[in-house]
Design an enzyme around this catalytic site. Structure first.
Site, PDB file in Angstrom:
ATOM      1  CG  ASP A 144       1.295   2.111  -4.943  1.00  0.00           C
ATOM      2  OD1 ASP A 144       1.651   2.714  -5.981  1.00  0.00           O
ATOM      3  OD2 ASP A 144       1.101   2.682  -3.860  1.00  0.00           O
ATOM      4  CG  LEU A 200       9.810  -4.519   9.527  1.00  0.00           C
ATOM      5  CD1 LEU A 200       9.302  -4.850   8.122  1.00  0.00           C
ATOM      6  CD2 LEU A 200      10.565  -5.695  10.117  1.00  0.00           C
ATOM      7  CD  GLU A 203       7.661  -7.836  11.429  1.00  0.00           C
ATOM      8  OE1 GLU A 203       8.579  -8.046  12.258  1.00  0.00           O
ATOM      9  OE2 GLU A 203       7.445  -8.594  10.466  1.00  0.00           O
TER      10      GLU A 203
END
Length: 267
Positions: free
Chosen positions: A178, A82, A80
């Site tokens: 990370d 964002l 998706e």
């Protein structure tokens, strides 16, 4: 037709209406894609993206805010889209809450079911019950053979001192792995964690990484809580590994970062 458009056509049943390469992505290729039905999504290509998709799913199962994986095919995942927004105190609080939820999910052992990599730098994740051994063998000394001899010897000496610097059996928290500030995506709705390199380990690994290239807003720690004890030393130990990774990936411009963490640790 380019390979990304062709793959998206197979996954969604129609060729995308638009494809725009996004900035960043030193170790992978990322695009913003306008699907034929008008939706915007993000496509990411690379040899290990299916492993990343599983990490995102594990993080979502833990209740952490991550982009939803919509489809995948061999070396491509589609997530998706964002839209980003400028971070404020509320979004930093949201990040603190989301990371706390992630870290509440723990395992019986350290590591991850499969290995990972940043480009050509291997990230071995063999599971084990000994945190000190995991950090020594799979992080601090991983790749020492390709480093200059003097630096490798300093790392060897530091490895012998790790029992005095980091905990030997912290909870095996689910880590982003990370979490530098660029992998926190702020939106009007809050904050999301992107581009993970998950494994189970000391939660402070993520906190140290979050402070590698800057400091979180105080609002983050209002929610997450601040590390206690000799945080300066533990942070330097946990920041040394990503500093070494950057040195190997991007060259001598990062030797100063490595030298700084070694100096802080008296190595």
């Amino acid at each position: 037709m380019d390979p990304v458009s062709a793959a998206i056509g197979r996954l969604f049943g129609a060729v995308p209406a638009g494809l725009h390469r996004l900035q960043g992505g030193d170790l992978s290729e990322v695009w913003k894609v306008r699907l034929a039905d008008g939706r915007d999504v993000v496509a990411k290509a690379g040899p290990l993206v299916l492993r990343e998709a599983r990490m995102l799913e594990a993080m979502a199962e833990a209740g952490a805010p991550v982009p939803r994986v919509l489809a995948s095919e061999k070396t491509l995942i589609v997530m998706e889209y964002l839209p980003e927004a400028r971070p404020g105190p509320d979004s930093w609080r949201a990040l603190g809450a989301g990371l706390a939820r992630l870290h509440e999910t723990t395992a019986a052992r350290y590591g991850w079911p499969v290995d990972y990599a940043f480009g050509e730098v291997a990230i071995p994740n063999a599971r084990g019950a000994d945190w000190l051994a995991f950090w020594t063998d799979h992080r601090l000394l991983e790749g020492r053979d390709v480093l200059p001899a003097g630096l490798a010897h300093r790392l060897d000496r530091l490895a012998h001192r790790l029992p005095d610097l980091i905990p030997d059996s912290p909870p095996a928290a689910l880590l982003h792995g990370d979490l530098w500030t660029g992998n926190a995506l702020f939106t009007e709705a809050g904050a999301y964690l992107i581009d993970p390199a998950c494994y189970h380990g000391d939660a402070e690994v993520d906190l140290a990484m979050l402070e590698l290239f800057g400091r979180p807003h105080d609002a983050f720690y209002e929610v997450y809580g601040r590390p206690g004890g000799d945080w300066d030393s533990r942070r330097a130990v946990y920041q040394l590994w990503p500093a070494l990774v950057h040195l190997r990936l991007f060259g001598t411009g990062y030797i100063g970062m490595v030298e700084d963490r070694l100096a802080r640790l008296g190595a």
